[in-house]
Write an enzyme that holds these catalytic residues in place. Structure first.
Site, PDB file in Angstrom:
ATOM      1  N   ASP A 144       0.866  -1.182   0.000  1.00 22.96           N
ATOM      2  CA  ASP A 144       0.000   0.000   0.000  1.00 22.96           C
ATOM      3  C   ASP A 144       0.900   1.228   0.000  1.00 22.96           C
ATOM      4  OD1 ASP A 144      -2.303   1.701   0.371  1.00 22.96           O
ATOM      5  OD2 ASP A 144      -1.782   1.851   2.488  1.00 22.96           O
ATOM      6  N   SER A 145       0.295   2.380  -0.216  1.00 23.61           N
ATOM      7  CA  SER A 145       1.041   3.637  -0.168  1.00 23.61           C
ATOM      8  C   SER A 145       1.464   3.992   1.258  1.00 23.61           C
ATOM      9  CB  SER A 145       0.178   4.764  -0.734  1.00 23.61           C
ATOM     10  OG  SER A 145      -1.026   4.857  -0.001  1.00 23.61           O
ATOM     11  N   CYS A 173      -4.341  -1.129  -1.970  1.00 23.33           N
ATOM     12  CA  CYS A 173      -4.481   0.310  -2.173  1.00 23.33           C
ATOM     13  C   CYS A 173      -5.346   0.500  -3.409  1.00 23.33           C
ATOM     14  CB  CYS A 173      -3.095   0.912  -2.384  1.00 23.33           C
ATOM     15  SG  CYS A 173      -3.085   2.657  -2.822  1.00 23.33           S
ATOM     16  N   GLU A 225      -5.468   9.848   8.987  1.00 24.73           N
ATOM     17  CA  GLU A 225      -4.098   9.638   9.489  1.00 24.73           C
ATOM     18  C   GLU A 225      -3.877  10.414  10.787  1.00 24.73           C
ATOM     19  OE1 GLU A 225      -0.811   8.924   7.227  1.00 24.73           O
ATOM     20  OE2 GLU A 225      -2.009   7.434   6.163  1.00 24.73           O
ATOM     21  N   CYS A 283     -11.221   3.348  -0.890  1.00 21.05           N
ATOM     22  CA  CYS A 283      -9.895   3.749  -0.415  1.00 21.05           C
ATOM     23  C   CYS A 283      -9.685   2.974   0.870  1.00 21.05           C
ATOM     24  CB  CYS A 283      -9.848   5.249  -0.165  1.00 21.05           C
ATOM     25  SG  CYS A 283      -8.353   5.798   0.670  1.00 21.05           S
ATOM     26  N   HIS A 294      -8.186   3.536   3.471  1.00 19.69           N
ATOM     27  CA  HIS A 294      -8.261   4.269   4.740  1.00 19.69           C
ATOM     28  C   HIS A 294      -9.699   4.367   5.268  1.00 19.69           C
ATOM     29  CE1 HIS A 294      -4.220   5.760   3.981  1.00 19.69           C
ATOM     30  NE2 HIS A 294      -4.236   6.423   5.114  1.00 19.69           N
TER      31      HIS A 294
HETATM   32  N1  DGL Z   1      -4.376   3.721   0.354  1.00 18.97           N
HETATM   33  C1  DGL Z   1      -4.776   4.674  -0.662  1.00 18.97           C
HETATM   34  C2  DGL Z   1      -5.994   4.138  -1.408  1.00 18.97           C
HETATM   35  O1  DGL Z   1      -6.551   3.115  -1.062  1.00 18.97           O
HETATM   36  C3  DGL Z   1      -5.093   6.036  -0.090  1.00 18.97           C
HETATM   37  C4  DGL Z   1      -3.916   6.782   0.456  1.00 18.97           C
HETATM   38  C5  DGL Z   1      -3.121   7.492  -0.578  1.00 18.97           C
HETATM   39  O2  DGL Z   1      -3.627   8.469  -1.180  1.00 18.97           O
HETATM   40  O3  DGL Z   1      -1.991   7.102  -0.806  1.00 18.97           O
HETATM   41  O4  DGL Z   1      -6.412   4.725  -2.390  1.00 18.97           O
END
Ligand code: DGL
Length: 274
Positions: A13-14, A76, A152, A185, A187
Site C-alpha cells: 500500500d502507499s 491500495c 491519518e 480507499c 483508509h
Molecule cells: N491507500 C490509498 C488508497 O486506497 C489512499 C492513500 C493514498 O492516497 O496514498 O487509495
C-alpha cells in the site's frame, strides 16, 4: 497440498491504509504469514498522476517478489486503479486488486445506483465507472481528498470536522439514493461508522478490504495454496517511512500491535524493479 502453501502473502500500500486489508486477511486466514510494505515516504498516492502511481506500484510489487509470495495483494485502491493490468501481466504469482472484488460485492448487494468514494487519482482513472457501467448499473463517483489526512491524524468518528467534511462529500450520493456505497480507499473503513450513519441503514457499505480478503481466501483454497497450520502466522511490515511512526499509527489500522516493522529505502524498491 501445493508446496507453495507455506509461502507468505505479500501486501502493499502507499502507507498505512492497506493495514485494514491485512487485518481482514489475517482474520479470515489466521495461519497465513503476511509481508506488508507501506510506502509511507511517497504517500499519498491519491493526489499523484496515474503514471507515477503505476511506477511506484510496479516497484513495490518487485520488492514483494523477494519474499517469494504465493499471492500479492494490492491493498491500495489508487495503486489498483493505476496499475492492476500491468501488475497482473508482469508478475508470475497471482495479483489481487481491491477494486474488482468490491465492485462484485456491491453489484450483488443492490440493483440501484452504486456510489464510490475514493481518492482523486482513483476517480480520475475511471476504473469504477467502467466496471459498474459494464455490469449495467449506474455509478456515481466522488473524490474525497481531505479524508486520508483526517484519518491519518486519528480524529474520532464523531469529531465535528470529520462530520462536516463527510456531509459535504456524501451530499450528492445521498441525493441520488445509491443502493450501495463502495469505500474505495483502504483508509475509509476507519470512518465506516460515521459514513454509515450519514448514508442511513438502507445503503450497503462495501469495505474493499473485506471483499478482497474473501477473494484472496477463495483463490488460495481453490489452488490448494492455503496454509494448513494451527500456529498463527506473522505480520511482518516494511516501510519506506519511519518504522516507529508506522508501528504507532499502524496499530489503529490493524487493530493490534504489529509484530515487526523494518525500514526499507525507496532506492531499494527502485533497484528491485531494475
Ligand atoms: N491507500 C490509498 C488508497 O486506497 C489512499 C492513500 C493514498 O492516497 O496514498 O487509495
Amino acid at each position: 497440498v501445493n508446496e507453495m502453501s507455506h509461502n507468505p502473502i505479500a501486501v502493499f500500500d502507499s502507507g498505512l491504509g492497506g493495514l485494514t486489508v491485512a487485518a481482514e486477511l489475517a482474520r479470515l486466514m489466521p495461519a497465513e504469514t503476511l509481508i506488508y510494505l507501506g510506502d509511507s515516504a511517497r504517500v499519498p498516492y491519491g493526489t499523484k498522476s496515474l503514471a507515477t502511481v503505476r511506477r511506484f506500484a510496479l516497484e513495490n510489487a518487485a520488492f514483494c517478489r523477494k519474499f517469494d509470495p504465493k499471492l500479492i495483494v494490492v491493498a491500495c485502491n489508487t495503486a489498483s486503479a493505476a496499475a492492476m493490468d500491468e501488475l497482473e501481466a508482469s508478475n508470475h504469482v497471482p495479483v489481487l486488486d481491491v477494486i474488482r472484488p468490491a465492485v462484485a460485492t456491491a453489484l450483488a448487494a443492490t440493483d440501484g445506483p452504486i456510489g464510490v468514494i475514493a481518492t482523486e487519482a482513483t476517480v480520475t482513472s475511471g476504473v469504477y465507472d467502467r466496471l459498474v457501467t459494464q455490469a449495467g448499473c449506474d455509478v456515481l463517483t466522488q473524490s474525497c481528498p481531505l479524508l486520508v489526512p483526517i484519518i491519518e491524524e486519528g480524529r474520532p468518528q464523531d469529531d465535528p470536522i470529520v462530520l462536516s467534511v463527510l456531509s459535504d462529500y456524501l451530499h450528492e450520493l445521498q441525493r441520488r439514493r445509491v443502493g450501495a456505497l463502495i469505500l474505495g480507499c483502504t483508509h475509509y473503513p476507519l470512518l465506516s461508522e460515521a459514513i454509515g450513519k450519514l448514508m442511513g441503514p438502507d445503503v450497503a457499505l462495501i469495505n474493499s478490504g473485506q471483499a478482497a480478503a474473501r477473494a484472496a481466501a477463495d483463490l488460495l483454497r481453490r489452488d490448494g495454496l492455503d496454509r494448513q497450520s494451527q500456529r498463527p502466522g506473522l505480520l511482518r511490515c516494511f516501510t519506506t517511512g519511519d518504522p516507529a511512526r508506522f508501528a504507532t499509527l499502524g496499530t489503529r489500522f490493524v487493530g493490534h500491535v504489529i509484530d515487526r516493522v523494518d525500514a526499507v529505502d525507496t532506492d531499494d524498491l527502485k533497484a528491485a524493479l531494475a
